[in-house]
Structure formats: structure tokens, C-alpha cells
Design a protein around this motif. Structure first.
Motif, mmCIF file in Angstrom:
data_model
loop_
_atom_site.group_PDB
_atom_site.id
_atom_site.type_symbol
_atom_site.label_atom_id
_atom_site.label_comp_id
_atom_site.label_asym_id
_atom_site.label_seq_id
_atom_site.Cartn_x
_atom_site.Cartn_y
_atom_site.Cartn_z
ATOM 1 N N LYS A 38 0.729 -1.269 -0.109
ATOM 2 C CA LYS A 38 0.050 -0.116 -0.033
ATOM 3 C C LYS A 38 0.691 1.230 0.049
ATOM 4 C CE LYS A 38 -4.275 -1.755 2.364
ATOM 5 N NZ LYS A 38 -5.219 -1.034 1.298
ATOM 6 N N LEU A 39 2.201 1.261 0.757
ATOM 7 C CA LEU A 39 2.977 2.415 0.779
ATOM 8 C C LEU A 39 3.940 2.535 -0.230
ATOM 9 C CD1 LEU A 39 3.700 2.337 4.666
ATOM 10 C CD2 LEU A 39 1.781 3.368 3.594
ATOM 11 N N GLY A 40 4.248 1.450 -0.884
ATOM 12 C CA GLY A 40 5.160 1.530 -2.102
ATOM 13 C C GLY A 40 6.528 0.967 -1.663
ATOM 14 N N TYR A 41 6.474 0.221 -0.307
ATOM 15 C CA TYR A 41 7.716 -0.361 0.034
ATOM 16 C C TYR A 41 7.633 -1.945 0.294
ATOM 17 C CZ TYR A 41 8.713 4.427 1.570
ATOM 18 O OH TYR A 41 9.134 5.759 1.746
ATOM 19 N N THR A 42 8.811 -2.545 0.537
ATOM 20 C CA THR A 42 8.764 -4.093 0.732
ATOM 21 C C THR A 42 8.383 -4.408 2.029
ATOM 22 O OG1 THR A 42 11.020 -3.885 1.354
ATOM 23 C CG2 THR A 42 10.871 -4.262 -0.964
ATOM 24 N N GLY A 43 7.817 -5.534 2.307
ATOM 25 C CA GLY A 43 7.594 -6.007 3.733
ATOM 26 C C GLY A 43 8.893 -5.936 4.641
ATOM 27 N N SER A 44 10.084 -6.072 3.875
ATOM 28 C CA SER A 44 11.265 -6.164 4.796
ATOM 29 C C SER A 44 11.539 -4.557 5.301
ATOM 30 C CB SER A 44 12.445 -6.425 4.129
ATOM 31 O OG SER A 44 12.349 -7.860 3.896
ATOM 32 N N ALA A 45 11.205 -3.711 4.766
ATOM 33 C CA ALA A 45 11.080 -2.253 4.869
ATOM 34 C C ALA A 45 10.262 -1.930 5.906
ATOM 35 C CB ALA A 45 10.892 -1.230 3.666
ATOM 36 N N ILE A 46 9.299 -2.434 5.911
ATOM 37 C CA ILE A 46 8.150 -2.242 7.290
ATOM 38 C C ILE A 46 8.507 -2.883 8.408
ATOM 39 C CG2 ILE A 46 5.867 -2.620 7.827
ATOM 40 C CD1 ILE A 46 6.072 -0.586 5.442
ATOM 41 N N SER A 47 9.092 -4.034 8.311
ATOM 42 C CA SER A 47 9.877 -4.767 9.145
ATOM 43 C C SER A 47 10.834 -4.099 9.982
ATOM 44 C CB SER A 47 10.209 -6.210 8.922
ATOM 45 O OG SER A 47 10.859 -6.783 9.950
ATOM 46 N N ALA A 48 11.886 -3.341 9.153
ATOM 47 C CA ALA A 48 12.859 -2.569 9.752
ATOM 48 C C ALA A 48 12.430 -1.470 10.391
ATOM 49 C CB ALA A 48 13.899 -2.247 8.363
ATOM 50 N N MET A 49 11.386 -0.731 9.839
ATOM 51 C CA MET A 49 10.728 0.450 10.491
ATOM 52 C C MET A 49 10.358 -0.292 12.063
ATOM 53 S SD MET A 49 7.485 1.791 11.126
ATOM 54 C CE MET A 49 6.606 1.137 9.980
ATOM 55 N N GLU A 50 9.285 -1.279 11.866
ATOM 56 C CA GLU A 50 8.631 -1.750 13.093
ATOM 57 C C GLU A 50 9.784 -2.188 14.161
ATOM 58 O OE1 GLU A 50 5.557 -4.390 12.289
ATOM 59 O OE2 GLU A 50 4.372 -2.963 11.351
ATOM 60 N N THR A 51 10.770 -2.597 13.723
ATOM 61 C CA THR A 51 11.804 -3.046 14.770
ATOM 62 C C THR A 51 12.953 -2.048 15.172
ATOM 63 O OG1 THR A 51 13.272 -4.131 13.109
ATOM 64 C CG2 THR A 51 11.512 -5.634 13.903
ATOM 65 N N LYS A 63 3.192 8.799 4.112
ATOM 66 C CA LYS A 63 2.368 7.622 3.505
ATOM 67 C C LYS A 63 1.738 6.688 4.546
ATOM 68 C CE LYS A 63 4.627 6.709 -1.058
ATOM 69 N NZ LYS A 63 5.270 6.103 -2.132
ATOM 70 N N LEU A 64 2.326 6.709 5.861
ATOM 71 C CA LEU A 64 1.590 6.143 7.078
ATOM 72 C C LEU A 64 0.518 6.933 7.325
ATOM 73 C CD1 LEU A 64 4.699 4.897 8.896
ATOM 74 C CD2 LEU A 64 2.919 3.350 8.082
ATOM 75 N N GLU A 65 0.747 8.243 7.396
ATOM 76 C CA GLU A 65 -0.282 9.164 7.809
ATOM 77 C C GLU A 65 -1.608 9.108 6.888
ATOM 78 O OE1 GLU A 65 -2.584 11.440 10.007
ATOM 79 O OE2 GLU A 65 -0.579 11.151 10.637
ATOM 80 N N GLU A 66 -1.270 8.918 5.862
ATOM 81 C CA GLU A 66 -2.312 8.841 4.624
ATOM 82 C C GLU A 66 -3.132 7.396 4.557
ATOM 83 O OE1 GLU A 66 -0.192 9.479 0.845
ATOM 84 O OE2 GLU A 66 -0.384 11.713 1.205
ATOM 85 N N THR A 67 -2.402 6.260 5.046
ATOM 86 C CA THR A 67 -2.787 5.016 4.938
ATOM 87 C C THR A 67 -3.379 4.545 6.011
ATOM 88 O OG1 THR A 67 -1.188 4.553 2.958
ATOM 89 C CG2 THR A 67 -2.185 2.694 4.078
ATOM 90 N N ILE A 68 -2.471 4.429 7.344
ATOM 91 C CA ILE A 68 -3.148 3.854 8.514
ATOM 92 C C ILE A 68 -3.310 4.913 9.628
ATOM 93 C CG2 ILE A 68 -2.665 1.361 7.877
ATOM 94 C CD1 ILE A 68 -0.033 2.031 9.924
ATOM 95 N N GLY A 69 -3.209 6.297 9.297
ATOM 96 C CA GLY A 69 -3.084 7.193 10.312
ATOM 97 C C GLY A 69 -4.351 7.349 11.347
ATOM 98 N N ALA A 70 -5.468 6.952 10.605
ATOM 99 C CA ALA A 70 -6.704 6.872 11.202
ATOM 100 C C ALA A 70 -7.203 8.279 11.532
ATOM 101 C CB ALA A 70 -6.781 6.150 12.639
#
Length: 278
Positions: A38-51, A63-70
Motif C-alpha cells: 500500500k505504501l510502495g515499500y517492501t515487507g522487509s522495509a516495514i519490518s525494519a521500521m517496526e523493529t 504515506k503512513l499518515e495517509e494509509t493507516i493514520g486514522a
């Protein structure tokens, strides 16, 4: 590096973003791969951000604000603080002062001041320095440095004055193409109404006086009209607020200004240097 170590080493804003991103992603029943798509990144990039293995880029936060920022605005608010955490620790406090400054009076002797750098010049300067940095860390620092240029267009308008020692201008960084583009960029900025750029000649000492021999300094006026002086040397920094010290350095800066070329002659000199990089 273990996930726990990553989080321990990350700044507070980065840790908060990683926690909220994961919580909001799971609330939407999205896998890391699905959110990445959804953001235009790999799953690995999301994992790196979350860890906290890699801080989120400014673009990722948008993009996080636009997509899941609620609609909370948390990721938007975090952009400034995550960016500040990417700077070297000794520079973080001054970076915030620079961003909010009413006026800046800058004297630089080693390289073109970061606020005035092109992306290519900044990347070559940072990547070629010491200690040796990873490619990822170089890109983090370049991104943070480029974001500082928003000050030129900020409201209320900031008044920015830069005096460059001729040695800093002539010092080759990267390549002739990079230097030509940097000179052209500097010349464009010098013609803004809120910007002044002057050059301190190499031969100024032949006049019998050289007020800038002790190195660079940055004077800042805060929104509260407080005047501070910031200096760096070998990766260490000093921030001065005592009025007698600030007064002394302000007087020294004023003397350096009188010894520098005027604005028109300085602009002509910079444009001449650009023409020599053919």
C-alpha cells in the motif's frame, strides 16, 4: 543486531512511530507485506521500521499518515522529531534552533554550510568523511540535511547571512560537476531577498588583519529574541548563551563581515568559480 537492541538504541520518536505503526497495521489486519504494498515499500522495509532497525524516511511517514493514520495526525507530527533524531547527537539541539530561528549569521571555513548544500555535494561530503559510515546512514544524514532547506521558504521569513571563507568555496568535494552545480545553487540562493552570501578572501591577511582565523561560528536569534552562539570542532559542539560571550563573538563576526567581499562581488566570484568547473 537483536530487535531489543535496535529499540534501545533508537530515539524516542522513532520508537513511538514503530509501536504505533505496528499497532495500527494490526488493527487493520494487514501483514507487513500488505502494508508495504500500500505504501510502495517492501515487507522487509516495514519490518525494519517496526523493529527500529531503520528509522522511517520522511516519505514513509507521509504515506503512513495517509494509509493507516486514522486521522490522528501522529505520523505527521512525528516527522520533525524523527528527522531531528537522524542528526548526529551533538547537532540535534542546534538543528531545532536553526529551524525556528528569526535570523542566522553564519561564518564557515571548512565546507559550504549544510543549509546551502546540494544533495550531491552533501552526499559526497558525508560519504567521504570520517568515521566511515554505512550507505544507509549516509542516506539518513543526507535526507535530514536536505530537509533543513525548508527554512528558506518558511513563514515568518528568516533572515540568513552566510560568510564563506574562500578556502571552503575552493575545496573540491566529489567532482567538478558536483562543484559546478553547488556553485550555481549557492548563487541562486544568494539572490533571495532574505539571504546574504559573502566571501572572505584567502589573501585578507595581507591587509594586516584577519578576524576569522580561529574558525567558524554560527549566531542565531531565537523566536524569543535570545541570541546564542554555536561552534563545532572535530565532531564536538559548544552552545553559548552568556551575554558577554555572545557579545564578543557578535563583534568578531561583525569584523569578519567588514573584511569580506560585498554581496555583488561575492556573487560574481561564485559565478566565476562555477564557470571554471567545465
Amino acid at each position: 543486531m537483536a530487535k531489543a537492541d535496535n529499540k534501545a538504541m533508537a530515539g524516542g520518536a522513532t520508537r513511538l512511530v514503530s509501536h504505533l505503526a505496528r499497532a495500527l497495521r494490526e488493527k487493520e489486519n494487514l501483514t507487513q507485506k500488505a502494508l508495504g504494498e500500500k505504501l510502495g515499500y517492501t515487507g522487509s522495509a516495514i519490518s525494519a521500521m517496526e523493529t527500529c532497525a531503520q528509522p522511517p524516511s520522511d516519505q514513509m511517514l507521509v504515506k503512513l499518515e495517509e494509509t493507516i493514520g486514522a486521522g490522528l495526525g501522529v505520523f505527521e507530527e512525528a516527522r520533525e522529531w524523527v528527522r531531528l533524531e537522524k542528526f548526529p547527537p551533538h547537532f540535534q539541539d542546534f538543528a531545532l534552533l536553526e529551524e525556528q530561528a528569526l535570523s542566522l549569521y553564519l561564518f564557515e571555513t571548512q565546507a559550504i554550510y549544510g543549509l546551502f548544500q546540494t544533495e550531491s555535494y552533501a552526499r559526497a561530503l558525508i560519504a567521504g568523511g570520517f568515521p566511515v559510515l554505512s550507505e544507509r546512514r549516509v542516506e539518513e544524514l543526507v535526507e535530514a540535511r536536505m530537509a533543513r532547506a525548508a527554512l528558506f521558504d518558511r513563514e515568518p521569513v528568516a533572515l540568513i547571512e552566510l560568510i564563506l571563507d574562500e578556502a571552503a568555496l575552493r575545496r573540491g568535494i566529489g567532482s567538478k560537476d558536483i562543484m559546478r552545480a553547488q556553485y550555481e545553487h549557492l548563487a541562486e540562493l544568494a539572490q533571495r531577498r532574505n539571504v546574504s552570501v559573502q566571501v572572505l578572501p584567502l589573501d585578507i591577511g595581507f591587509t594586516g588583519e584577519h578576524a576569522g582565523m580561529r574558525g567558524g561560528m554560527y549566531l542565531v536569534e531565537t523566536p524569543n529574541h535570545e541570541r546564542l552562539v554555536y561552534m563545532e570542532m572535530q565532531g564536538e559542539s559548544l552552545l553559548l548563551s552568556a551575554p558577554p560571550k555572545v557579545s564578543m563573538y557578535s563583534q568578531q563576526y561583525a569584523r569578519i563581515r567588514t573584511q569580506a567581499m560585498g554581496r555583488r562581488n561575492s556573487l560574481a566570484f561564485i559565478e566565476k568559480l562555477a564557470g571554471e568547473q567545465q
